[in-house]
Design an enzyme around this catalytic site. Structure first.
Site, PDB file in Angstrom:
ATOM      1  CE  LYS A 274      -7.803   2.440  -0.666  1.00  0.00           C
ATOM      2  NZ  LYS A 274      -6.673   2.376   0.222  1.00  0.00           N
TER       3      LYS A 274
ATOM      4  CG  HIS B   5      -4.751   2.122   5.929  1.00  0.00           C
ATOM      5  ND1 HIS B   5      -6.093   2.121   6.200  1.00  0.00           N
ATOM      6  CD2 HIS B   5      -4.610   2.823   4.778  1.00  0.00           C
ATOM      7  CE1 HIS B   5      -6.728   2.794   5.266  1.00  0.00           C
ATOM      8  NE2 HIS B   5      -5.840   3.220   4.389  1.00  0.00           N
TER       9      HIS B   5
ATOM     10  CG  ASP C 202      -1.613   4.837   4.010  1.00  0.00           C
ATOM     11  OD1 ASP C 202      -1.658   5.246   2.839  1.00  0.00           O
ATOM     12  OD2 ASP C 202      -2.433   5.186   4.884  1.00  0.00           O
TER      13      ASP C 202
ATOM     14  CG  HIS D  91      -0.712   7.166  -0.953  1.00  0.00           C
ATOM     15  ND1 HIS D  91      -1.942   7.341  -1.550  1.00  0.00           N
ATOM     16  CD2 HIS D  91      -0.947   6.486   0.198  1.00  0.00           C
ATOM     17  CE1 HIS D  91      -2.885   6.809  -0.788  1.00  0.00           C
ATOM     18  NE2 HIS D  91      -2.297   6.273   0.287  1.00  0.00           N
TER      19      HIS D  91
ATOM     20  CG  HIS E  64      -1.823   1.182   1.298  1.00  0.00           C
ATOM     21  ND1 HIS E  64      -3.149   1.059   1.636  1.00  0.00           N
ATOM     22  CD2 HIS E  64      -1.628   2.506   1.072  1.00  0.00           C
ATOM     23  CE1 HIS E  64      -3.724   2.243   1.610  1.00  0.00           C
ATOM     24  NE2 HIS E  64      -2.810   3.149   1.268  1.00  0.00           N
TER      25      HIS E  64
ATOM     26  CG  HIS F 180      -9.763   4.442   3.544  1.00  0.00           C
ATOM     27  ND1 HIS F 180      -8.547   5.077   3.634  1.00  0.00           N
ATOM     28  CD2 HIS F 180     -10.518   4.926   4.561  1.00  0.00           C
ATOM     29  CE1 HIS F 180      -8.570   5.910   4.666  1.00  0.00           C
ATOM     30  NE2 HIS F 180      -9.752   5.838   5.245  1.00  0.00           N
TER      31      HIS F 180
HETATM   32  O1  DOR Z   1      -3.197   9.385   5.738  1.00  0.00           O
HETATM   33  C1  DOR Z   1      -3.596   9.111   4.628  1.00  0.00           C
HETATM   34  N1  DOR Z   1      -3.079   9.689   3.522  1.00  0.00           N
HETATM   35  N2  DOR Z   1      -4.578   8.230   4.508  1.00  0.00           N
HETATM   36  C2  DOR Z   1      -5.160   7.974   3.325  1.00  0.00           C
HETATM   37  O2  DOR Z   1      -6.053   7.172   3.282  1.00  0.00           O
HETATM   38  C3  DOR Z   1      -4.748   8.712   2.113  1.00  0.00           C
HETATM   39  C4  DOR Z   1      -3.393   9.203   2.233  1.00  0.00           C
HETATM   40  C5  DOR Z   1      -3.041  10.210   1.183  1.00  0.00           C
HETATM   41  O3  DOR Z   1      -3.317   9.978  -0.003  1.00  0.00           O
HETATM   42  O4  DOR Z   1      -2.457  11.229   1.524  1.00  0.00           O
HETATM   43 ZN    ZN Z   2      -3.289   5.117   1.663  1.00  0.00          ZN
END
Ligand code: DOR
Ligand code: ZN
Length: 345
Positions: free
Chosen positions: A99, A174, A247, A15, A13, A136
Protein backbone atom coordinates in the site's frame (compact mmCIF):
# COMPACT_ATOMS: atom_id res chain seq x y z
CA UNK A 1 -35.56 -10.20 -10.88
CA UNK A 2 -36.13 -10.56 -7.15
CA UNK A 3 -33.35 -12.97 -6.31
CA UNK A 4 -29.73 -13.11 -7.40
CA UNK A 5 -27.01 -15.60 -6.46
CA UNK A 6 -23.36 -14.58 -6.85
CA UNK A 7 -20.09 -16.33 -6.20
CA UNK A 8 -19.22 -15.15 -2.68
CA UNK A 9 -17.98 -11.55 -3.01
CA UNK A 10 -14.63 -10.24 -1.77
CA UNK A 11 -13.65 -6.84 -0.45
CA UNK A 12 -10.49 -5.57 -2.16
CA UNK A 13 -9.92 -2.69 0.31
CA UNK A 14 -10.85 -3.04 3.97
CA UNK A 15 -9.79 -1.58 7.33
CA UNK A 16 -9.99 -4.17 10.10
CA UNK A 17 -8.05 -2.24 12.78
CA UNK A 18 -6.80 -4.18 15.81
CA UNK A 19 -7.67 -5.22 19.38
CA UNK A 20 -11.23 -4.69 20.60
CA UNK A 21 -12.24 -2.84 17.41
CA UNK A 22 -11.02 -5.75 15.23
CA UNK A 23 -12.93 -8.23 17.35
CA UNK A 24 -16.09 -6.12 17.20
CA UNK A 25 -16.21 -5.33 13.49
CA UNK A 26 -14.66 -8.43 11.87
CA UNK A 27 -17.97 -10.41 11.84
CA UNK A 28 -19.54 -7.59 9.79
CA UNK A 29 -17.18 -8.53 6.94
CA UNK A 30 -17.06 -12.31 7.43
CA UNK A 31 -20.86 -12.58 7.20
CA UNK A 32 -20.84 -11.72 3.49
CA UNK A 33 -17.28 -11.68 2.14
CA UNK A 34 -14.88 -14.53 1.41
CA UNK A 35 -11.64 -12.55 1.38
CA UNK A 36 -10.45 -9.01 1.91
CA UNK A 37 -7.34 -7.01 1.15
CA UNK A 38 -6.54 -5.76 4.64
CA UNK A 39 -5.13 -2.25 4.93
CA UNK A 40 -1.88 -1.89 6.89
CA UNK A 41 -2.46 1.58 8.41
CA UNK A 42 -2.32 0.49 12.04
CA UNK A 43 -0.40 2.49 14.64
CA UNK A 44 2.44 1.63 14.17
CA UNK A 45 1.88 0.50 10.56
CA UNK A 46 2.36 -3.01 9.15
CA UNK A 47 5.71 -2.51 7.45
CA UNK A 48 7.67 -5.76 7.51
CA UNK A 49 6.84 -9.38 6.75
CA UNK A 50 7.09 -10.06 10.47
CA UNK A 51 4.49 -7.33 11.19
CA UNK A 52 2.16 -8.79 8.55
CA UNK A 53 2.46 -12.34 9.92
CA UNK A 54 1.70 -11.13 13.46
CA UNK A 55 -1.29 -9.03 12.29
CA UNK A 56 -2.62 -11.95 10.24
CA UNK A 57 -2.43 -14.17 13.34
CA UNK A 58 -4.39 -11.58 15.37
CA UNK A 59 -7.09 -11.45 12.66
CA UNK A 60 -7.33 -15.24 12.53
CA UNK A 61 -7.64 -15.35 16.34
CA UNK A 62 -10.48 -12.79 16.21
CA UNK A 63 -12.54 -14.68 13.58
CA UNK A 64 -16.01 -15.69 14.75
CA UNK A 65 -16.46 -19.45 15.22
CA UNK A 66 -17.10 -21.20 11.92
CA UNK A 67 -16.21 -18.19 9.75
CA UNK A 68 -14.55 -19.00 6.42
CA UNK A 69 -12.72 -15.80 5.65
CA UNK A 70 -9.23 -15.22 4.29
CA UNK A 71 -7.46 -11.96 5.14
CA UNK A 72 -5.11 -10.98 2.31
CA UNK A 73 -2.30 -9.05 3.92
CA UNK A 74 -0.58 -5.89 2.69
CA UNK A 75 2.60 -4.07 3.61
CA UNK A 76 2.70 -0.34 4.20
CA UNK A 77 5.29 1.18 1.87
CA UNK A 78 7.82 3.46 3.57
CA UNK A 79 10.92 5.16 2.26
CA UNK A 80 12.97 2.52 4.13
CA UNK A 81 11.06 -0.62 3.06
CA UNK A 82 13.55 -3.43 2.46
CA UNK A 83 13.06 -4.92 -1.05
CA UNK A 84 14.43 -8.33 0.07
CA UNK A 85 11.96 -8.57 2.97
CA UNK A 86 9.12 -7.58 0.66
CA UNK A 87 10.16 -10.10 -1.99
CA UNK A 88 10.28 -12.91 0.58
CA UNK A 89 6.88 -11.90 2.01
CA UNK A 90 5.31 -11.98 -1.46
CA UNK A 91 6.97 -15.19 -2.59
CA UNK A 92 5.89 -17.04 0.57
CA UNK A 93 2.28 -16.01 -0.11
CA UNK A 94 2.07 -14.01 3.13
CA UNK A 95 1.50 -10.70 1.39
CA UNK A 96 -0.85 -9.97 -1.54
CA UNK A 97 -0.12 -6.29 -2.17
CA UNK A 98 1.76 -3.21 -1.00
CA UNK A 99 0.00 0.00 0.00
CA UNK A 100 1.24 3.43 -0.97
CA UNK A 101 0.04 6.33 1.16
CA UNK A 102 1.44 9.72 0.28
CA UNK A 103 2.64 10.99 3.68
CA UNK A 104 -0.11 12.97 5.41
CA UNK A 105 -2.88 12.03 2.97
CA UNK A 106 -5.18 10.31 5.46
CA UNK A 107 -5.62 8.37 8.72
CA UNK A 108 -2.27 7.09 10.03
CA UNK A 109 -0.34 8.00 6.90
CA UNK A 110 2.51 9.86 8.59
CA UNK A 111 4.99 7.06 7.74
CA UNK A 112 4.04 7.19 4.06
CA UNK A 113 6.11 8.23 1.09
CA UNK A 114 7.36 11.82 0.61
CA UNK A 115 10.10 11.28 -1.98
CA UNK A 116 9.02 8.78 -4.62
CA UNK A 117 12.61 8.34 -5.84
CA UNK A 118 13.34 6.59 -2.53
CA UNK A 119 10.93 3.73 -3.31
CA UNK A 120 12.03 3.17 -6.90
CA UNK A 121 14.03 0.01 -6.02
CA UNK A 122 11.06 -1.52 -4.20
CA UNK A 123 8.72 -0.72 -7.09
CA UNK A 124 11.11 -2.39 -9.54
CA UNK A 125 11.09 -5.59 -7.45
CA UNK A 126 7.29 -5.45 -7.36
CA UNK A 127 7.09 -5.07 -11.14
CA UNK A 128 9.43 -8.05 -11.53
CA UNK A 129 7.38 -10.36 -9.29
CA UNK A 130 3.93 -9.01 -10.27
CA UNK A 131 3.00 -7.81 -6.76
CA UNK A 132 0.26 -5.14 -6.97
CA UNK A 133 0.76 -1.64 -5.59
CA UNK A 134 -2.45 -0.29 -4.01
CA UNK A 135 -2.38 3.47 -4.25
CA UNK A 136 -4.13 6.11 -2.16
CA UNK A 137 -4.31 8.61 -4.99
CA UNK A 138 -4.26 12.08 -3.45
CA UNK A 139 -1.59 14.76 -3.40
CA UNK A 140 -1.22 16.54 -0.10
CA UNK A 141 0.29 19.90 -1.08
CA UNK A 142 -1.60 22.59 0.83
CA UNK A 143 -2.00 24.67 -2.33
CA UNK A 144 -4.07 21.94 -4.02
CA UNK A 145 -7.79 22.10 -3.25
CA UNK A 146 -8.97 18.96 -1.45
CA UNK A 147 -11.54 18.31 -4.20
CA UNK A 148 -8.75 18.37 -6.83
CA UNK A 149 -6.29 16.12 -4.99
CA UNK A 150 -7.11 12.99 -6.97
CA UNK A 151 -6.92 14.52 -10.44
CA UNK A 152 -3.62 16.23 -9.62
CA UNK A 153 -2.21 12.99 -8.19
CA UNK A 154 -3.00 11.08 -11.38
CA UNK A 155 -1.18 13.60 -13.52
CA UNK A 156 1.78 14.45 -11.30
CA UNK A 157 2.47 11.22 -9.38
CA UNK A 158 0.64 8.14 -10.65
CA UNK A 159 1.27 8.46 -14.35
CA UNK A 160 4.98 9.29 -13.88
CA UNK A 161 5.45 6.31 -11.49
CA UNK A 162 3.82 3.95 -13.95
CA UNK A 163 5.88 5.28 -16.86
CA UNK A 164 9.08 4.95 -14.83
CA UNK A 165 8.28 1.38 -13.76
CA UNK A 166 6.95 -0.50 -16.79
CA UNK A 167 4.93 -3.58 -15.89
CA UNK A 168 4.18 -2.41 -12.33
CA UNK A 169 0.68 -3.63 -11.46
CA UNK A 170 -1.29 -0.84 -9.77
CA UNK A 171 -4.70 -0.56 -8.14
CA UNK A 172 -6.10 2.95 -7.97
CA UNK A 173 -7.85 2.65 -4.63
CA UNK A 174 -11.30 4.14 -3.99
CA UNK A 175 -11.48 6.35 -7.08
CA UNK A 176 -13.83 9.28 -6.57
CA UNK A 177 -13.72 11.24 -9.82
CA UNK A 178 -14.50 11.01 -13.52
CA UNK A 179 -10.78 11.78 -13.97
CA UNK A 180 -10.01 8.50 -12.15
CA UNK A 181 -12.50 6.55 -14.26
CA UNK A 182 -11.14 8.03 -17.49
CA UNK A 183 -7.51 7.39 -16.57
CA UNK A 184 -8.22 3.77 -15.56
CA UNK A 185 -9.97 3.23 -18.90
CA UNK A 186 -7.13 4.77 -20.90
CA UNK A 187 -4.53 2.29 -19.59
CA UNK A 188 -3.67 -1.39 -20.12
CA UNK A 189 -4.55 -4.34 -17.90
CA UNK A 190 -1.73 -3.61 -15.43
CA UNK A 191 -4.05 -0.95 -13.97
CA UNK A 192 -7.16 -1.72 -11.90
CA UNK A 193 -9.40 0.54 -9.81
CA UNK A 194 -11.53 -0.10 -6.76
CA UNK A 195 -14.74 1.79 -6.06
CA UNK A 196 -16.43 2.05 -2.66
CA UNK A 197 -20.09 1.54 -1.92
CA UNK A 198 -20.54 4.98 -0.39
CA UNK A 199 -19.02 6.86 -3.33
CA UNK A 200 -21.74 5.30 -5.52
CA UNK A 201 -24.38 6.80 -3.20
CA UNK A 202 -23.25 10.16 -1.83
CA UNK A 203 -21.87 13.32 -3.37
CA UNK A 204 -20.39 16.25 -1.49
CA UNK A 205 -23.80 17.80 -0.84
CA UNK A 206 -24.64 14.87 1.40
CA UNK A 207 -21.74 15.84 3.67
CA UNK A 208 -22.38 19.57 3.85
CA UNK A 209 -25.97 20.58 3.04
CA UNK A 210 -28.33 21.09 5.99
CA UNK A 211 -25.62 20.63 8.62
CA UNK A 212 -22.32 18.79 8.62
CA UNK A 213 -22.69 14.99 8.49
CA UNK A 214 -19.54 13.48 9.97
CA UNK A 215 -20.50 9.91 9.11
CA UNK A 216 -20.36 10.82 5.39
CA UNK A 217 -16.83 12.25 5.69
CA UNK A 218 -14.13 10.00 4.30
CA UNK A 219 -10.98 10.35 2.24
CA UNK A 220 -10.84 10.82 -0.63
CA UNK A 221 -13.82 13.04 0.13
CA UNK A 222 -16.97 12.56 -1.98
CA UNK A 223 -17.02 14.89 -5.00
CA UNK A 224 -19.60 16.58 -7.26
CA UNK A 225 -22.62 14.71 -8.61
CA UNK A 226 -21.17 14.27 -12.11
CA UNK A 227 -18.25 12.38 -10.57
CA UNK A 228 -20.61 10.11 -8.63
CA UNK A 229 -22.49 9.38 -11.85
CA UNK A 230 -19.22 8.50 -13.61
CA UNK A 231 -18.40 6.08 -10.77
CA UNK A 232 -21.85 4.50 -11.02
CA UNK A 233 -21.43 4.01 -14.75
CA UNK A 234 -17.97 2.48 -14.27
CA UNK A 235 -18.87 0.16 -11.38
CA UNK A 236 -22.01 -1.13 -13.09
CA UNK A 237 -20.33 -1.52 -16.50
CA UNK A 238 -18.95 -4.98 -15.71
CA UNK A 239 -15.54 -3.93 -17.11
CA UNK A 240 -12.72 -6.03 -15.68
CA UNK A 241 -10.67 -3.07 -14.43
CA UNK A 242 -13.31 -1.94 -11.89
CA UNK A 243 -13.97 -3.92 -8.71
CA UNK A 244 -15.33 -3.54 -5.20
CA UNK A 245 -13.14 -2.17 -2.42
CA UNK A 246 -15.44 -0.91 0.32
CA UNK A 247 -12.82 1.08 2.23
CA UNK A 248 -15.07 0.28 5.18
CA UNK A 249 -13.19 2.24 7.84
CA UNK A 250 -14.55 2.11 11.38
CA UNK A 251 -13.97 4.88 13.88
CA UNK A 252 -15.84 5.13 17.17
CA UNK A 253 -18.62 7.71 17.18
CA UNK A 254 -16.78 9.89 19.69
CA UNK A 255 -14.01 10.40 17.12
CA UNK A 256 -16.37 10.90 14.15
CA UNK A 257 -18.65 13.37 15.96
CA UNK A 258 -15.75 15.53 17.01
CA UNK A 259 -14.29 18.99 16.37
CA UNK A 260 -11.63 17.26 14.22
CA UNK A 261 -13.56 14.22 13.06
CA UNK A 262 -11.85 11.13 11.61
CA UNK A 263 -12.29 10.16 7.96
CA UNK A 264 -14.07 6.92 7.15
CA UNK A 265 -17.47 5.42 6.33
CA UNK A 266 -18.37 2.06 7.84
CA UNK A 267 -20.12 -0.01 5.16
CA UNK A 268 -19.11 -3.63 5.87
CA UNK A 269 -22.54 -4.40 7.34
CA UNK A 270 -24.76 -3.28 4.45
CA UNK A 271 -22.55 -3.05 1.37
CA UNK A 272 -24.05 -6.02 -0.48
CA UNK A 273 -27.64 -4.89 0.11
CA UNK A 274 -26.73 -1.36 -1.03
CA UNK A 275 -24.91 -2.59 -4.12
CA UNK A 276 -27.89 -4.72 -5.16
CA UNK A 277 -30.06 -1.58 -4.86
CA UNK A 278 -27.62 0.56 -6.85
CA UNK A 279 -27.06 -1.98 -9.63
CA UNK A 280 -30.78 -2.66 -9.94
CA UNK A 281 -31.58 1.06 -10.02
CA UNK A 282 -29.17 1.42 -12.96
CA UNK A 283 -30.60 -1.65 -14.73
CA UNK A 284 -27.29 -3.47 -14.32
CA UNK A 285 -28.00 -6.14 -11.70
CA UNK A 286 -26.45 -8.76 -13.97
CA UNK A 287 -23.09 -6.96 -13.66
CA UNK A 288 -23.00 -7.04 -9.85
CA UNK A 289 -21.29 -10.42 -10.07
CA UNK A 290 -18.44 -8.99 -12.17
CA UNK A 291 -17.94 -6.03 -9.82
CA UNK A 292 -18.21 -7.82 -6.47
CA UNK A 293 -17.15 -11.41 -7.20
CA UNK A 294 -15.13 -11.81 -10.41
CA UNK A 295 -13.06 -8.79 -11.44
CA UNK A 296 -11.10 -8.54 -8.18
CA UNK A 297 -9.90 -12.16 -8.13
CA UNK A 298 -8.99 -11.88 -11.81
CA UNK A 299 -6.80 -8.83 -11.13
CA UNK A 300 -5.20 -10.45 -8.07
CA UNK A 301 -4.72 -13.75 -9.99
CA UNK A 302 -6.80 -15.72 -7.50
CA UNK A 303 -9.68 -18.13 -8.10
CA UNK A 304 -13.27 -16.92 -7.80
CA UNK A 305 -14.81 -18.13 -4.52
CA UNK A 306 -16.53 -21.48 -4.91
CA UNK A 307 -19.39 -20.82 -2.49
CA UNK A 308 -22.16 -18.30 -3.07
CA UNK A 309 -24.16 -15.40 -1.61
CA UNK A 310 -27.85 -14.89 -2.41
CA UNK A 311 -29.61 -11.53 -2.34
CA UNK A 312 -33.41 -11.33 -2.29
CA UNK A 313 -35.68 -8.35 -2.89
CA UNK A 314 -38.83 -8.24 -0.77
CA UNK A 315 -41.51 -5.69 0.00
CA UNK A 316 -40.00 -4.97 3.41
CA UNK A 317 -37.05 -2.61 3.91
CA UNK A 318 -33.83 -4.28 4.98
CA UNK A 319 -32.84 -3.63 8.56
CA UNK A 320 -29.38 -3.38 9.99
CA UNK A 321 -28.18 -2.01 13.28
CA UNK A 322 -27.66 1.77 13.32
CA UNK A 323 -24.46 1.12 15.29
CA UNK A 324 -22.15 -1.81 15.89
CA UNK A 325 -21.28 -1.99 19.56
CA UNK A 326 -17.60 -2.89 19.76
CA UNK A 327 -15.42 -3.26 22.83
CA UNK A 328 -13.75 -0.02 21.69
CA UNK A 329 -17.05 1.91 21.51
CA UNK A 330 -20.00 2.26 19.07
CA UNK A 331 -19.41 2.51 15.31
CA UNK A 332 -22.18 4.01 13.17
CA UNK A 333 -23.18 1.98 10.11
CA UNK A 334 -23.40 3.96 6.84
CA UNK A 335 -26.95 5.24 6.28
CA UNK A 336 -27.78 5.57 2.57
CA UNK A 337 -30.72 7.85 3.36
CA UNK A 338 -33.26 5.75 1.43
CA UNK A 339 -34.99 2.41 2.05
CA UNK A 340 -33.31 -0.67 0.61
CA UNK A 341 -35.42 -3.73 -0.18
CA UNK A 342 -32.56 -6.14 -0.87
CA UNK A 343 -31.68 -8.63 1.84
CA UNK A 344 -28.84 -11.11 2.14
CA UNK A 345 -30.39 -14.58 2.43
O1 DOR B 1 -11.76 7.65 4.88
C1 DOR B 1 -10.74 7.02 5.03
N1 DOR B 1 -10.49 6.32 6.16
N2 DOR B 1 -9.83 7.05 4.07
C2 DOR B 1 -8.62 6.49 4.22
O2 DOR B 1 -7.84 6.55 3.31
C3 DOR B 1 -8.24 5.86 5.50
C4 DOR B 1 -9.40 5.42 6.23
C5 DOR B 1 -9.10 5.07 7.66
O3 DOR B 1 -8.12 4.35 7.91
O4 DOR B 1 -9.84 5.48 8.53
ZN1 ZN C 1 -8.81 2.88 3.03
Amino acid sequence: MTEITLPRPDDWHLHLRDGAMLKGILPESTHHFGRAIVMPNLVPPVVTAEDAAAYRARIMAALPAGARFTPLMTLYLTETTDPADLRAAAESGLVSAVKLYPAGATTNSASGVRDFDKVRGVLEVMAEIGLPLCVHGEVVSPEVDIFDREAVFIETVLDPIRRATPGLRVVMEHITTKDGVDYARSQDETLGATITTHHLIINRNHILVGGIKPHYYCLPVAKREHHRLALREAATSGEARFFLGTDSAPHIDALKEHACGCAGCFTATNTMQLLAHVFEEDGKLANLEAFASRNGPAFYRLPVNSDTLTLIKTGTPAQWPAKIETGAGPVTVFDPGFPVYWHVK
